[in-house]
Design an enzyme around this catalytic site. Structure first.
Site, PDB file in Angstrom:
ATOM      1  N   HIS A 133      28.854   5.115  -0.820  1.00  0.00           N
ATOM      2  CA  HIS A 133      29.607   3.876  -0.930  1.00  0.00           C
ATOM      3  C   HIS A 133      30.295   3.948  -2.274  1.00  0.00           C
ATOM      4  CE1 HIS A 133      27.956   0.769   2.137  1.00  0.00           C
ATOM      5  NE2 HIS A 133      28.580   1.770   2.699  1.00  0.00           N
ATOM      6  N   TRP A 172      21.977  -1.719   5.216  1.00  0.00           N
ATOM      7  CA  TRP A 172      21.569  -2.207   3.898  1.00  0.00           C
ATOM      8  C   TRP A 172      20.938  -3.580   4.098  1.00  0.00           C
ATOM      9  CZ3 TRP A 172      23.066  -6.712   1.347  1.00  0.00           C
ATOM     10  CH2 TRP A 172      22.428  -6.890   0.109  1.00  0.00           C
ATOM     11  N   ASP A 207      30.221  -4.217  -7.473  1.00  0.00           N
ATOM     12  CA  ASP A 207      31.269  -4.107  -6.454  1.00  0.00           C
ATOM     13  C   ASP A 207      32.696  -4.301  -6.955  1.00  0.00           C
ATOM     14  OD1 ASP A 207      29.557  -3.768  -3.999  1.00  0.00           O
ATOM     15  OD2 ASP A 207      28.696  -5.576  -4.850  1.00  0.00           O
ATOM     16  N   ASP A 212      27.702  -6.725 -11.913  1.00  0.00           N
ATOM     17  CA  ASP A 212      28.315  -6.607 -10.586  1.00  0.00           C
ATOM     18  C   ASP A 212      28.396  -5.153 -10.136  1.00  0.00           C
ATOM     19  OD1 ASP A 212      29.838  -7.366  -8.272  1.00  0.00           O
ATOM     20  OD2 ASP A 212      31.584  -6.532  -9.291  1.00  0.00           O
ATOM     21  N   ASP A 253      25.173   4.277  -3.061  1.00  0.00           N
ATOM     22  CA  ASP A 253      26.246   3.389  -3.504  1.00  0.00           C
ATOM     23  C   ASP A 253      26.393   3.552  -5.015  1.00  0.00           C
ATOM     24  OD1 ASP A 253      27.505   0.978  -4.580  1.00  0.00           O
ATOM     25  OD2 ASP A 253      27.364   0.139  -2.570  1.00  0.00           O
ATOM     26  N   HIS A 303      24.703   1.060  -7.273  1.00  0.00           N
ATOM     27  CA  HIS A 303      23.302   0.721  -7.029  1.00  0.00           C
ATOM     28  C   HIS A 303      22.299   1.519  -7.850  1.00  0.00           C
ATOM     29  CE1 HIS A 303      23.968  -1.296  -2.836  1.00  0.00           C
ATOM     30  NE2 HIS A 303      24.747  -1.793  -3.773  1.00  0.00           N
ATOM     31  N   GLU A 358      20.826   2.589   3.040  1.00  0.00           N
ATOM     32  CA  GLU A 358      21.375   2.405   1.689  1.00  0.00           C
ATOM     33  C   GLU A 358      20.394   1.719   0.751  1.00  0.00           C
ATOM     34  OE1 GLU A 358      24.918   0.035   1.733  1.00  0.00           O
ATOM     35  OE2 GLU A 358      25.220   0.189  -0.436  1.00  0.00           O
ATOM     36  N   LYS A 368      19.108   0.276  -3.188  1.00  0.00           N
ATOM     37  CA  LYS A 368      19.686  -0.499  -4.294  1.00  0.00           C
ATOM     38  C   LYS A 368      18.651  -0.627  -5.394  1.00  0.00           C
ATOM     39  CE  LYS A 368      22.596  -4.584  -4.909  1.00  0.00           C
ATOM     40  NZ  LYS A 368      23.391  -5.594  -4.223  1.00  0.00           N
ATOM     41  N   ASP A 379      33.276   0.507  -0.824  1.00  0.00           N
ATOM     42  CA  ASP A 379      32.485  -0.725  -0.754  1.00  0.00           C
ATOM     43  C   ASP A 379      32.647  -1.530  -2.036  1.00  0.00           C
ATOM     44  OD1 ASP A 379      30.746  -2.744  -0.195  1.00  0.00           O
ATOM     45  OD2 ASP A 379      28.930  -1.591  -0.609  1.00  0.00           O
TER      46      ASP A 379
HETATM   47  C1  RNT Z   1      25.236  -4.392  -1.004  1.00  0.00           C
HETATM   48  C2  RNT Z   1      25.583  -3.093  -0.379  1.00  0.00           C
HETATM   49  C3  RNT Z   1      26.223  -3.174   0.968  1.00  0.00           C
HETATM   50  C4  RNT Z   1      27.258  -4.288   1.061  1.00  0.00           C
HETATM   51  C5  RNT Z   1      27.998  -4.349   2.361  1.00  0.00           C
HETATM   52  C6  RNT Z   1      28.772  -5.603   2.510  1.00  0.00           C
HETATM   53  O1  RNT Z   1      24.798  -4.282  -2.287  1.00  0.00           O
HETATM   54  O2  RNT Z   1      26.372  -2.334  -1.243  1.00  0.00           O
HETATM   55  O3  RNT Z   1      26.757  -1.965   1.314  1.00  0.00           O
HETATM   56  O4  RNT Z   1      28.175  -4.210   0.017  1.00  0.00           O
HETATM   57  O5  RNT Z   1      27.136  -4.145   3.401  1.00  0.00           O
HETATM   58 ZN    ZN Z   2      27.160  -0.489  -0.492  1.00  0.00          ZN
END
Ligand code: RNT
Ligand code: ZN
Length: 446
Positions: A309, A208, A319, A317, A282, A285, A249, A251, A349
């Site tokens: 992920h 990523w 995460d 956010d 993810d 994302h 990955e 986003k 993640d």
């Molecule tokens: C970032 C991605 C990625 C990170 C990690 C730390 O938006 O999700 O996967 O969270 O590499």
């Molecule tokens: Zn991720």
């Protein structure tokens, strides 16, 4: 002098008694649950057997707020990522991180993997720049993984570095900067192949990059062309799939890359499919109303597998700690329905520094496993029959009825078989660890 064996304290005896009673009660719930599920044509024993071999990839970076060990006081910077919260007790050294991971794994049923980031190497107190790292910096992780019966996955770290401050890495207009990151990712793939070889399990190298911009660029194509070329240069080196595999990955946006992300979903979908690489989706994302679950049956027609992920997007956010919400359920349902459990990798993640970090790992891992179990326990045959008969009412009503089935009793059975605490008893384990270990940790060692 050798310590004499101690008699258990009354408190410990009470705890052991309570454990046996709780376990017995919970065990008794399984048989009736099994019968109720059978009425719906669901075989709970088969569901448990299907769940058992599933390995999650647990992200090491939840343990120290995405800091890493390049410097004693290393902290996440840039890349559009942000950790919020000041809960005490974060891991400050590799030993502390491994101890925390070990604690987390003791509360998660099954056998799993640890997902490392390049900045978590053991650099012996010397500065080693990202383009110079090698397998020697990860020997300690291999030994620990071997002793702990764990497998490892890996990620290049293309953020928290001065050469990433511009917001561009592999698509940077300056060849010297691009070359630095190309060399870093090449090194990371080499390390990944070594980890896979040593531990006899293919290591997934996920890439990523943060590349993108706050404002609308004029030339989106130029950056994407550069990224494509950098990736082709990186992947010119081939490794055996027995040792390592690559995933990419995408986003939608990040903090500071609100208007443009070079590595978008369409970019990586095209790249991965045309180059035989895996795509990493993810959960945080995509646009909040976009269904990631809906993509699975489409992509799996053309791709050898998929990486997820698991995360939870909340407003800005991407995460937050994974919980068993509708999205996780929808994704696990589609994976199970596609009979693709052996073609996907479920990696966690997220990063939360506002609560006990070890507990955060366990919440997410248990939720992910529960999502898969829930999907395995859906009255699939009856749902398909209703759909084939065009009986929309029955299909909808069955799904609602399925919510009330005794899912918890089957989950408890899974935990009992794996010898991890059932019900909420793992919360007390976390509280004990917080008091005995985390509370003793001071501020970051510098
Ligand atoms: C970032 C991605 C990625 C990170 C990690 C730390 O938006 O999700 O996967 O969270 O590499
Ligand atoms: Zn991720």
């Amino acid at each position: 002098m050798t310590a004499l064996p101690q008699n258990p304290t009354p408190k410990k005896r009470a705890r052991a008694r309570e454990k046996t009673m709780t376990d017995a009660n919970r065990k008794n719930l399984y048989e009736p649950a099994r019968e109720i599920y059978a009425e719906y044509g669901v075989d709970t024993d088969a569901a448990l057997r299907a769940l058992k071999p599933l390995s999650l990839s647990l992200h090491c970076w939840q343990g120290d707020d995405v800091g890493g060990f390049e410097r004693p006081d290393a902290a996440l910077s840039g890349g559009g990522l942000q950790v919020t919260g000041r809960h005490p007790g974060k891991a400050r050294t590799v030993d502390e991180l491994r101890a925390d991971l070990t604690k987390a794994f003791s509360l998660i049923p099954g056998s799993h993997r640890v997902n490392l980031h390049a900045m978590y190497g053991e650099f012996g107190g010397k500065p080693v720049d990202r383009d110079k790292i090698g397998p020697e910096h990860f020997r300690g992780w291999v030994e620990w993984a071997r002793e702990s019966g764990l497998k490892l996955d890996f990620n290049a770290t293309c953020f928290s570095h001065p050469l990433a401050d511009s917001g561009f890495t592999l698509s940077h207009p300056d060849r010297t900067v691009r070359k630095f990151w190309i060399d870093h990712v090449k090194g990371c793939r080499r390390i990944s192949a070594g980890l896979g070889r040593e531990l006899k399990s293919p290591c997934l190298h996920n890439l990523w990059i943060p590349d993108g911009s706050k404002e609308v660029p004029v030339d989106r194509g130029a950056a994407r062309l550069l990224l494509k070329e950098s990736l082709d240069e990186i992947f010119a080196v081939e490794y055996s799939p027995v040792q390592m595999r690559d995933s990419l990955e995408s986003k939608l946006f990040g903090i500071g890359s609100e208007s443009f992300v070079v590595g978008s979903h369409e970019f990586y979908l095209g790249y991965a499919l045309s180059r035989g690489k895996l795509l990493c989706l993810d959960l945080g994302h995509f646009h909040p109303t976009e269904s990631l679950a809906d993509k699975i049956s489409a992509i799996l027609l053309f791709a050898p597998g998929l990486v997820f992920h698991l995360s939870r997007g909340v407003r800005w956010d991407s995460d937050h700690v994974v919980v068993l919400n509708d999205e996780v359920q929808a994704v696990t349902e589609e994976i199970v329905r596609a009979k693709a459990l052996d073609r996907v990798q479920l990696a966690l993640d997220y990063f939360d520094a506002s609560i006990n970090r070890v507990g955060a790992w366990v919440i997410g891992a248990r939720a992910a496993l529960q999502g898969v179990l829930y999907a395995l326990l859906l009255p699939e045959t009856k749902l398909r029959e209703a759909e084939a008969a065009g009986d929309g009412f029955r299909r909808l009503a069955l799904r609602e009825e399925a919510r009330l089935l005794p899912f918890g009793a089957v989950w408890d059975r899974f935990c009992l078989e794996a010898d991890v605490p059932t019900g909420g008893r793992w919360l007390d384990e976390i509280a004990r660890y917080e008091r005995a270990v985390l509370a003793a940790r001071g501020p970051a060692i510098s």
